[in-house]
Write a protein that holds these residues in place. Structure first.
Motif, PDB file in Angstrom:
ATOM      1  N   ARG A  90      -7.425  -8.614  -4.347  1.00 36.96           N
ATOM      2  CA  ARG A  90      -7.102  -7.199  -4.523  1.00 36.96           C
ATOM      3  C   ARG A  90      -7.957  -6.536  -5.598  1.00 36.96           C
ATOM      4  NH1 ARG A  90      -7.297  -2.779  -4.463  1.00 36.96           N
ATOM      5  NH2 ARG A  90      -5.681  -1.145  -4.554  1.00 36.96           N
ATOM      6  N   ASP A  91      -8.224  -7.240  -6.696  1.00 34.78           N
ATOM      7  CA  ASP A  91      -8.977  -6.610  -7.779  1.00 34.78           C
ATOM      8  C   ASP A  91     -10.452  -6.421  -7.460  1.00 34.78           C
ATOM      9  OD1 ASP A  91      -9.760  -9.236  -7.925  1.00 34.78           O
ATOM     10  OD2 ASP A  91      -9.287  -9.501 -10.047  1.00 34.78           O
ATOM     11  N   GLU A  92     -10.892  -6.951  -6.324  1.00 31.74           N
ATOM     12  CA  GLU A  92     -12.276  -6.758  -5.894  1.00 31.74           C
ATOM     13  C   GLU A  92     -12.408  -5.652  -4.845  1.00 31.74           C
ATOM     14  OE1 GLU A  92     -13.780 -10.472  -4.534  1.00 31.74           O
ATOM     15  OE2 GLU A  92     -13.753 -11.412  -6.522  1.00 31.74           O
ATOM     16  N   LEU A  93     -11.273  -5.131  -4.392  1.00 32.93           N
ATOM     17  CA  LEU A  93     -11.272  -4.141  -3.319  1.00 32.93           C
ATOM     18  C   LEU A  93     -11.153  -2.723  -3.863  1.00 32.93           C
ATOM     19  CD1 LEU A  93      -8.793  -5.840  -0.809  1.00 32.93           C
ATOM     20  CD2 LEU A  93     -11.299  -5.850  -0.696  1.00 32.93           C
ATOM     21  N   PHE A  94     -11.702  -1.780  -3.098  1.00 32.99           N
ATOM     22  CA  PHE A  94     -11.500  -0.357  -3.362  1.00 32.99           C
ATOM     23  C   PHE A  94     -10.897   0.212  -2.078  1.00 32.99           C
ATOM     24  CE2 PHE A  94     -12.226   4.086  -3.928  1.00 32.99           C
ATOM     25  CZ  PHE A  94     -12.186   4.294  -5.309  1.00 32.99           C
ATOM     26  N   LEU A  95      -9.596   0.511  -2.111  1.00 33.15           N
ATOM     27  CA  LEU A  95      -8.868   0.950  -0.918  1.00 33.15           C
ATOM     28  C   LEU A  95      -8.588   2.444  -0.968  1.00 33.15           C
ATOM     29  CD1 LEU A  95      -6.204  -1.896  -0.527  1.00 33.15           C
ATOM     30  CD2 LEU A  95      -8.413  -1.672   0.623  1.00 33.15           C
ATOM     31  N   THR A  96      -8.926   3.106   0.122  1.00 33.71           N
ATOM     32  CA  THR A  96      -8.687   4.541   0.249  1.00 33.71           C
ATOM     33  C   THR A  96      -7.814   4.815   1.459  1.00 33.71           C
ATOM     34  OG1 THR A  96     -10.865   5.074  -0.681  1.00 33.71           O
ATOM     35  CG2 THR A  96      -9.768   6.802   0.604  1.00 33.71           C
ATOM     36  N   THR A  97      -6.817   5.679   1.289  1.00 32.56           N
ATOM     37  CA  THR A  97      -6.095   6.193   2.442  1.00 32.56           C
ATOM     38  C   THR A  97      -5.862   7.687   2.228  1.00 32.56           C
ATOM     39  OG1 THR A  97      -4.320   5.767   4.040  1.00 32.56           O
ATOM     40  CG2 THR A  97      -3.696   5.762   1.701  1.00 32.56           C
ATOM     41  N   LYS A  98      -5.355   8.347   3.281  1.00 27.10           N
ATOM     42  CA  LYS A  98      -5.239   9.804   3.247  1.00 27.10           C
ATOM     43  C   LYS A  98      -3.875  10.228   3.783  1.00 27.10           C
ATOM     44  CE  LYS A  98      -9.996   9.599   4.881  1.00 27.10           C
ATOM     45  NZ  LYS A  98      -9.851   8.323   5.615  1.00 27.10           N
ATOM     46  N   VAL A  99      -3.302  11.252   3.161  1.00 26.78           N
ATOM     47  CA  VAL A  99      -2.013  11.792   3.591  1.00 26.78           C
ATOM     48  C   VAL A  99      -2.237  12.851   4.659  1.00 26.78           C
ATOM     49  CG1 VAL A  99       0.096  12.965   2.861  1.00 26.78           C
ATOM     50  CG2 VAL A  99      -1.036  11.329   1.319  1.00 26.78           C
ATOM     51  N   TRP A 100      -1.490  12.739   5.756  1.00 23.11           N
ATOM     52  CA  TRP A 100      -1.650  13.691   6.853  1.00 23.11           C
ATOM     53  C   TRP A 100      -0.934  15.006   6.556  1.00 23.11           C
ATOM     54  CZ3 TRP A 100      -5.237  14.495   9.931  1.00 23.11           C
ATOM     55  CH2 TRP A 100      -5.096  15.285  11.081  1.00 23.11           C
ATOM     56  N   VAL A 101      -1.373  16.059   7.204  1.00 28.48           N
ATOM     57  CA  VAL A 101      -0.928  17.418   6.890  1.00 28.48           C
ATOM     58  C   VAL A 101       0.561  17.642   7.136  1.00 28.48           C
ATOM     59  CG1 VAL A 101      -3.210  18.412   7.255  1.00 28.48           C
ATOM     60  CG2 VAL A 101      -1.627  18.232   9.179  1.00 28.48           C
ATOM     61  N   ASP A 102       1.176  16.884   8.023  1.00 30.27           N
ATOM     62  CA  ASP A 102       2.603  17.101   8.282  1.00 30.27           C
ATOM     63  C   ASP A 102       3.493  16.525   7.180  1.00 30.27           C
ATOM     64  OD1 ASP A 102       2.379  14.394   8.818  1.00 30.27           O
ATOM     65  OD2 ASP A 102       3.252  14.494  10.827  1.00 30.27           O
ATOM     66  N   LYS A 103       2.871  15.924   6.173  1.00 33.45           N
ATOM     67  CA  LYS A 103       3.623  15.370   5.036  1.00 33.45           C
ATOM     68  C   LYS A 103       3.438  16.201   3.770  1.00 33.45           C
ATOM     69  CE  LYS A 103       4.810  11.995   7.699  1.00 33.45           C
ATOM     70  NZ  LYS A 103       6.147  12.055   8.359  1.00 33.45           N
ATOM     71  N   TYR A 104       2.810  17.383   3.896  1.00 32.85           N
ATOM     72  CA  TYR A 104       2.573  18.232   2.731  1.00 32.85           C
ATOM     73  C   TYR A 104       3.847  19.006   2.368  1.00 32.85           C
ATOM     74  CZ  TYR A 104      -2.524  17.613   3.388  1.00 32.85           C
ATOM     75  OH  TYR A 104      -3.804  17.109   3.525  1.00 32.85           O
ATOM     76  N   ALA A 105       4.858  18.281   1.926  1.00 31.46           N
ATOM     77  CA  ALA A 105       6.114  18.898   1.521  1.00 31.46           C
ATOM     78  C   ALA A 105       6.792  18.002   0.501  1.00 31.46           C
ATOM     79  CB  ALA A 105       7.025  19.113   2.726  1.00 31.46           C
ATOM     80  N   LYS A 106       7.567  18.616  -0.378  1.00 34.03           N
ATOM     81  CA  LYS A 106       8.281  17.874  -1.413  1.00 34.03           C
ATOM     82  C   LYS A 106       9.144  16.791  -0.767  1.00 34.03           C
ATOM     83  CE  LYS A 106       9.101  18.102  -5.961  1.00 34.03           C
ATOM     84  NZ  LYS A 106       8.047  18.078  -6.988  1.00 34.03           N
ATOM     85  N   GLY A 107       9.072  15.602  -1.259  1.00 32.20           N
ATOM     86  CA  GLY A 107       9.857  14.494  -0.707  1.00 32.20           C
ATOM     87  C   GLY A 107       9.107  13.771   0.381  1.00 32.20           C
TER      88      GLY A 107
END
Length: 274
Positions: free
Chosen positions: A64-81
């Motif tokens: 894990r300490d050798e990895l650079f992990l990227t993910t992205k939040v989808w637009v339907d989750k742009y809300a509090k909670g």
């Protein structure tokens, strides 16, 4: 491997993306990617393969300490909670307690950019990502994000290949100290077939695809490569043993055209001229 540094983030300049890849393809190709030298992996909630990537990395014994992990939040989750809950789900699927980089996937047209930025900052403050960034933002949105974000925006991930001129956006990002991450570097299959790029590659004993990736990295961008074929992975990684001449760099830049943009979904994409 070369690296790009932005606001304290040291990001491998060449990443492996898993867009439009099935679980089976991800689990088959990731071991080959690790063996070739890839440590930067890029996925997203909407790709529906975060869990497959997590399984593949774990099964291959990646540290894990050798990895650079990227993910992205989808637009339907742009809300509090919803936003934070979706990140928790992504982390669970990836099998990690935090990612290295979390991005807002598209600006969309329903939630104001400052609200999106506030949400991703809350997640970073909660320790669920080391760094935050954006994706598919235009110049004005990028400037606004940088202005309102308490934490630094480290990258804007955008479509970038020889057929699209992103110099205006790149200049703004440079002024803000924000790295550009390039996706669609193969222009959806057009690059490997390009005779001009093939001709340049022949001078270096490289393919057109390798030339395009080198062109991106040599400009200081982070380039995402992709293949579902394990046999092609090593070729994509083999771009650090040559340097394109200034003349060749100029020829490649000259391939851009007004209709070069490929990805432009209605309701998600901004006004690119803004």
């Amino acid at each position: 491997m070369e690296y790009v540094t932005a606001h304290g983030a040291r990001i491998p300049a060449l990443g492996f993306g898993v867009f439009r890849m099935s679980d089976a393809e991800v689990e088959a190709v990731v071991p080959a990617a690790l063996e070739a030298g890839f440590r930067h992996f890029d996925t997203a909630q909407i790709y529906k393969n975060e869990a497959a990537l997590g399984r593949a990395l774990d099964a291959a014994g990646a540290k894990r300490d050798e990895l650079f992990l990227t993910t992205k939040v989808w637009v339907d989750k742009y809300a509090k909670g919803q936003f934070a809950a979706s990140v928790d789900e992504s982390l669970d699927k990836l099998g990690v307690d935090k990612v290295d980089l979390l991005l807002l996937h598209w600006p969309g047209d329903s939630v104001p950019v400052p609200e999106q930025v506030a949400l991703i900052n809350e997640v970073q403050a909660a320790g669920k990502t080391r760094f935050i960034g954006v994706s598919n933002q235009n110049v004005s949105q990028l400037r606004e994000s940088a202005r309102v974000s308490p934490a630094p925006i480290v990258t804007n991930q955008v479509e970038l290949h020889p057929y699209i001129d992103q110099s205006r956006l790149a200049q703004a990002a440079q002024e803000l100290g924000i790295a550009i991450t390039a996706y669609y570097g193969m222009a959806d299959g057009a690059v490997p077939k390009d005779e001009a790029l093939q001709k340049i590659g022949a001078q270096y004993g490289k393919t057109a695809a390798q030339v395009a990736l080198r062109w991106l990295v040599q400009q200081g961008y982070i380039a995402l490569s992709k293949t579902a074929r394990p046999a092609r992975v090593a070729e994509n990684f083999d771009i650090f043993d040559f340097t394109l001449s200034p003349a060749d760099m100029q020829i490649i830049a000259g391939l851009s055209r007004p209709d070069g943009r490929i990805v432009d979904p209605k309701g998600l994409a901004p006004d690119w001229a803004a």
